[in-house]
Design an enzyme around this catalytic site. Structure first.
Site, PDB file in Angstrom:
ATOM      1  N   ILE A  83      21.944  47.759  35.156  1.00  4.83           N
ATOM      2  CA  ILE A  83      22.086  48.784  34.110  1.00  4.83           C
ATOM      3  C   ILE A  83      20.934  48.686  33.111  1.00  4.83           C
ATOM      4  O   ILE A  83      20.324  49.700  32.752  1.00  4.83           O
ATOM      5  CB  ILE A  83      23.460  48.662  33.403  1.00  4.83           C
ATOM      6  CG1 ILE A  83      24.587  48.915  34.406  1.00  4.83           C
ATOM      7  CG2 ILE A  83      23.553  49.652  32.231  1.00  4.83           C
ATOM      8  CD1 ILE A  83      25.987  48.612  33.899  1.00  4.83           C
TER       9      ILE A  83
ATOM     10  N   ASP B  29      16.423  38.162  28.727  1.00  8.83           N
ATOM     11  CA  ASP B  29      17.273  37.818  29.873  1.00  8.83           C
ATOM     12  C   ASP B  29      16.697  36.538  30.471  1.00  8.83           C
ATOM     13  O   ASP B  29      15.663  36.564  31.145  1.00  8.83           O
ATOM     14  CB  ASP B  29      17.241  38.967  30.904  1.00  8.83           C
ATOM     15  CG  ASP B  29      18.168  38.722  32.091  1.00  8.83           C
ATOM     16  OD1 ASP B  29      18.434  37.546  32.411  1.00  8.83           O
ATOM     17  OD2 ASP B  29      18.600  39.706  32.710  1.00  8.83           O
TER      18      ASP B  29
ATOM     19  N   ASP C 113      31.230  51.465  24.069  1.00  9.39           N
ATOM     20  CA  ASP C 113      32.080  52.104  25.077  1.00  9.39           C
ATOM     21  C   ASP C 113      33.206  51.157  25.471  1.00  9.39           C
ATOM     22  O   ASP C 113      34.013  51.491  26.333  1.00  9.39           O
ATOM     23  CB  ASP C 113      31.217  52.466  26.303  1.00  9.39           C
ATOM     24  CG  ASP C 113      32.007  53.225  27.357  1.00  9.39           C
ATOM     25  OD1 ASP C 113      32.749  54.161  26.974  1.00  9.39           O
ATOM     26  OD2 ASP C 113      31.900  52.895  28.553  1.00  9.39           O
TER      27      ASP C 113
ATOM     28  N   GLU D  62      41.641  47.297  24.796  1.00 13.17           N
ATOM     29  CA  GLU D  62      41.472  48.715  25.150  1.00 13.17           C
ATOM     30  C   GLU D  62      42.815  49.315  25.561  1.00 13.17           C
ATOM     31  O   GLU D  62      43.424  48.799  26.498  1.00 13.17           O
ATOM     32  CB  GLU D  62      40.447  48.854  26.278  1.00 13.17           C
ATOM     33  CG  GLU D  62      39.063  48.377  25.870  1.00 13.17           C
ATOM     34  CD  GLU D  62      38.023  48.480  26.976  1.00 13.17           C
ATOM     35  OE1 GLU D  62      38.367  48.922  28.097  1.00 13.17           O
ATOM     36  OE2 GLU D  62      36.867  48.117  26.734  1.00 13.17           O
TER      37      GLU D  62
ATOM     38  N   HIS E 132      35.776  53.525  27.239  1.00 14.94           N
ATOM     39  CA  HIS E 132      35.342  52.856  28.479  1.00 14.94           C
ATOM     40  C   HIS E 132      35.046  53.916  29.558  1.00 14.94           C
ATOM     41  O   HIS E 132      35.585  53.866  30.670  1.00 14.94           O
ATOM     42  CB  HIS E 132      36.393  51.850  28.966  1.00 14.94           C
ATOM     43  CG  HIS E 132      35.784  50.753  29.811  1.00 14.94           C
ATOM     44  ND1 HIS E 132      36.133  49.428  29.687  1.00 14.94           N
ATOM     45  CD2 HIS E 132      34.839  50.781  30.776  1.00 14.94           C
ATOM     46  CE1 HIS E 132      35.446  48.699  30.538  1.00 14.94           C
ATOM     47  NE2 HIS E 132      34.646  49.515  31.225  1.00 14.94           N
TER      48      HIS E 132
ATOM     49  N   GLY F 299      31.879  54.736  30.623  1.00 16.53           N
ATOM     50  CA  GLY F 299      30.520  54.596  31.149  1.00 16.53           C
ATOM     51  C   GLY F 299      30.383  54.953  32.615  1.00 16.53           C
ATOM     52  O   GLY F 299      29.451  55.644  33.018  1.00 16.53           O
ATOM     53  N   ALA F 300      31.324  54.494  33.422  1.00 18.89           N
ATOM     54  CA  ALA F 300      31.219  54.709  34.870  1.00 18.89           C
ATOM     55  C   ALA F 300      31.997  55.937  35.308  1.00 18.89           C
ATOM     56  O   ALA F 300      32.103  56.213  36.498  1.00 18.89           O
ATOM     57  CB  ALA F 300      31.745  53.476  35.606  1.00 18.89           C
TER      58      ALA F 300
HETATM   59  P1  NAD Z   1      23.887  42.813  36.430  1.00 14.91           P
HETATM   60  O1  NAD Z   1      24.568  41.599  36.970  1.00 14.91           O
HETATM   61  O2  NAD Z   1      23.040  43.625  37.342  1.00 14.91           O
HETATM   62  O3  NAD Z   1      22.977  42.397  35.176  1.00 14.91           O
HETATM   63  C1  NAD Z   1      23.378  41.523  34.187  1.00 14.91           C
HETATM   64  C2  NAD Z   1      22.128  40.848  33.634  1.00 14.91           C
HETATM   65  O4  NAD Z   1      22.515  40.036  32.525  1.00 14.91           O
HETATM   66  C3  NAD Z   1      21.436  39.933  34.659  1.00 14.91           C
HETATM   67  O5  NAD Z   1      20.080  40.289  34.796  1.00 14.91           O
HETATM   68  C4  NAD Z   1      21.599  38.539  34.058  1.00 14.91           C
HETATM   69  O6  NAD Z   1      20.490  37.701  34.328  1.00 14.91           O
HETATM   70  C5  NAD Z   1      21.693  38.860  32.570  1.00 14.91           C
HETATM   71  N1  NAD Z   1      22.274  37.796  31.777  1.00 14.91           N
HETATM   72  C6  NAD Z   1      23.220  36.896  32.120  1.00 14.91           C
HETATM   73  N2  NAD Z   1      23.467  36.057  31.087  1.00 14.91           N
HETATM   74  C7  NAD Z   1      22.640  36.442  30.090  1.00 14.91           C
HETATM   75  C8  NAD Z   1      22.417  35.959  28.759  1.00 14.91           C
HETATM   76  N3  NAD Z   1      23.098  34.921  28.280  1.00 14.91           N
HETATM   77  N4  NAD Z   1      21.507  36.595  27.995  1.00 14.91           N
HETATM   78  C9  NAD Z   1      20.814  37.656  28.465  1.00 14.91           C
HETATM   79  N5  NAD Z   1      20.973  38.153  29.726  1.00 14.91           N
HETATM   80  C10 NAD Z   1      21.885  37.547  30.505  1.00 14.91           C
HETATM   81  O7  NAD Z   1      25.057  43.702  35.776  1.00 14.91           O
HETATM   82  P2  NAD Z   1      24.984  45.237  35.385  1.00 14.91           P
HETATM   83  O8  NAD Z   1      25.365  46.059  36.550  1.00 14.91           O
HETATM   84  O9  NAD Z   1      23.699  45.534  34.711  1.00 14.91           O
HETATM   85  O10 NAD Z   1      26.184  45.303  34.357  1.00 14.91           O
HETATM   86  C11 NAD Z   1      26.119  44.686  33.082  1.00 14.91           C
HETATM   87  C12 NAD Z   1      27.504  44.707  32.465  1.00 14.91           C
HETATM   88  O11 NAD Z   1      27.884  46.064  32.192  1.00 14.91           O
HETATM   89  C13 NAD Z   1      28.602  44.223  33.421  1.00 14.91           C
HETATM   90  O12 NAD Z   1      28.753  42.830  33.385  1.00 14.91           O
HETATM   91  C14 NAD Z   1      29.819  44.931  32.904  1.00 14.91           C
HETATM   92  O13 NAD Z   1      30.477  44.096  31.983  1.00 14.91           O
HETATM   93  C15 NAD Z   1      29.287  46.140  32.166  1.00 14.91           C
HETATM   94  N6  NAD Z   1      29.704  47.422  32.758  1.00 14.91           N
HETATM   95  C16 NAD Z   1      30.318  48.338  31.963  1.00 14.91           C
HETATM   96  C17 NAD Z   1      30.689  49.553  32.482  1.00 14.91           C
HETATM   97  C18 NAD Z   1      31.343  50.621  31.623  1.00 14.91           C
HETATM   98  O14 NAD Z   1      32.055  51.457  32.136  1.00 14.91           O
HETATM   99  N7  NAD Z   1      31.089  50.645  30.325  1.00 14.91           N
HETATM  100  C19 NAD Z   1      30.490  49.831  33.838  1.00 14.91           C
HETATM  101  C20 NAD Z   1      29.821  48.893  34.613  1.00 14.91           C
HETATM  102  C21 NAD Z   1      29.440  47.679  34.067  1.00 14.91           C
END
Ligand code: NAD
Length: 311
Positions: free
Chosen positions: A155, A174, A261, A266, A285, A287-288
């Site tokens: 994301i 990151d 979001d 929730e 919530h 987002g997706a």
């Molecule tokens: P992803 O696993 O592709 O990316 C997460 C990134 O966070 C990775 O690159 C990882 O290295 C990094 N990370 C881990 N620990 C860290 C830290 N301490 N500091 C900085 N970076 C760190 O996941 P994604 O698909 O990008 O999703 C991210 C988050 O979004 C998910 O974990 C989920 O909680 C959330 N999400 C929300 C919705 C929504 O509807 N709002 C939908 C999908 C996902």
């Protein structure tokens, strides 16, 4: 041989997914409550003969997993696995897969929508006019501003590309980021320090998973490092932000605006005090929740479940 499907929106694509499960011999148990299931409801529905679950954000704690005695596989309808006790699942030999890459574009686009809302307050302007108030609110240009992304995964990268398209500078914090070609191609800065990222960013956006290490990554100390004009966006998980500290930071104008979001609870309690603030915005919530992402999540999670159950 049964599988339980809990996400409410999964049914939108049952025409494409149920035949895949049924032709592999699985009987489907649906969540007909119209809401996220409680732990006891999951236990009740995932009784004898239920070998797999396609799960949304329903809590699969150790107690739930231990009580779902035949459970062999959990397929996440989405990405974040923080609602599942991963260690307990490993101990109980329950396989887990998530639908990687199915909703990253939708969540990134909502993040941009929240960023524009923070900059131009479109929903407030529109609501004012409908209430017969022809009032403007002074906004902020995004071009030339810096967006700091905490987390540069699926994301975060989509947000980064879009922010660059708007003429913004992008910095990513990151510690596990390895894709230097991406940084070079999009002229993005990888920041080695969370504190530095918070200090230089006009917009800070969270795109990391919720774990015991990342809980409250934004707290009174880290929020105070942000610019007083700073905007916080959170489309990841509520508990990444200490909401009590955020309330103080918004009320005392330590930062200018927060749009989320997600929330620790929730939906939030009706008397949740953050909701009383004009400089705080919460979406449900969502987002997706686009036609495209839901279809991808439904198909991806179905194929993942069938793969894990070897059928
Ligand atoms: P992803 O696993 O592709 O990316 C997460 C990134 O966070 C990775 O690159 C990882 O290295 C990094 N990370 C881990 N620990 C860290 C830290 N301490 N500091 C900085 N970076 C760190 O996941 P994604 O698909 O990008 O999703 C991210 C988050 O979004 C998910 O974990 C989920 O909680 C959330 N999400 C929300 C919705 C929504 O509807 N709002 C939908 C999908 C996902």
């Amino acid at each position: 041989m049964k599988v339980l499907i809990t996400p409410k929106s999964f049914k939108n694509y049952k025409g494409k997914t149920y035949p895949l499960l049924e032709s592999a011999g699985w009987q489907i148990i649906e969540n007909n409550t119209g809401r996220t299931l409680s732990e006891n409801e999951v236990i009740e529905l995932a009784g004898e003969g239920v070998y797999g679950i396609i799960v949304g954000i329903d809590i699969l704690s150790e107690r739930v997993l231990k009580n779902c005695r035949d459970l062999r596989a959990i397929s996440k309808y989405g990405v974040g696995l923080d609602n599942i006790d991963l260690a307990a699942a490993a101990r109980l030999n329950i396989k887990i897969m998530n639908a990687v890459g199915s909703n990253n574009i939708s969540v990134a686009e909502l993040t941009l929508a929240l960023m524009f809302e923070a900059a131009r307050r479109v929903s407030v302007l529109g609501a004012n006019v409908k209430a017969h108030r022809w009032e403007r609110l002074m906004g902020m240009e995004l071009t030339g501003k810096t967006v700091g992304l905490i987390g540069g995964g699926q994301i975060g990268k989509e947000v980064a590309k879009r922010a660059r398209g708007l003429g913004m500078y992008v910095s990513i914090f990151d510690p596990y980021f390895k894709d230097s070609a991406f940084l070079e191609e999009h002229q993005i800065h990888l920041c080695g320090s969370l504190h530095d990222l918070l200090r230089v960013s006009d917009v800070v956006s969270l795109h990391l998973p919720l774990t015991t290490d990342t809980k409250y990554i934004l707290n009174s100390e880290t929020l105070s490092l942000m610019k007083p004009t700073g905007v916080l966006l959170n489309t990841s998980r509520g508990e990444l932000v200490d909401e009590a500290a955020l309330y103080v930071a918004l009320k005392e104008k330590v930062i200018a605006f927060a749009a989320q979001d997600v929330f620790s609870m929730e939906p939030p309690a009706p008397d949740e005090k953050l909701l009383s603030l004009d400089n705080f915005l919460l979406t449900p919530h969502a987002g997706a929740y686009t036609a495209e992402a839901i279809e991808r999540m439904a198909l991806h999670s179905t194929h993942n479940l069938l793969r894990m159950l070897n059928t």
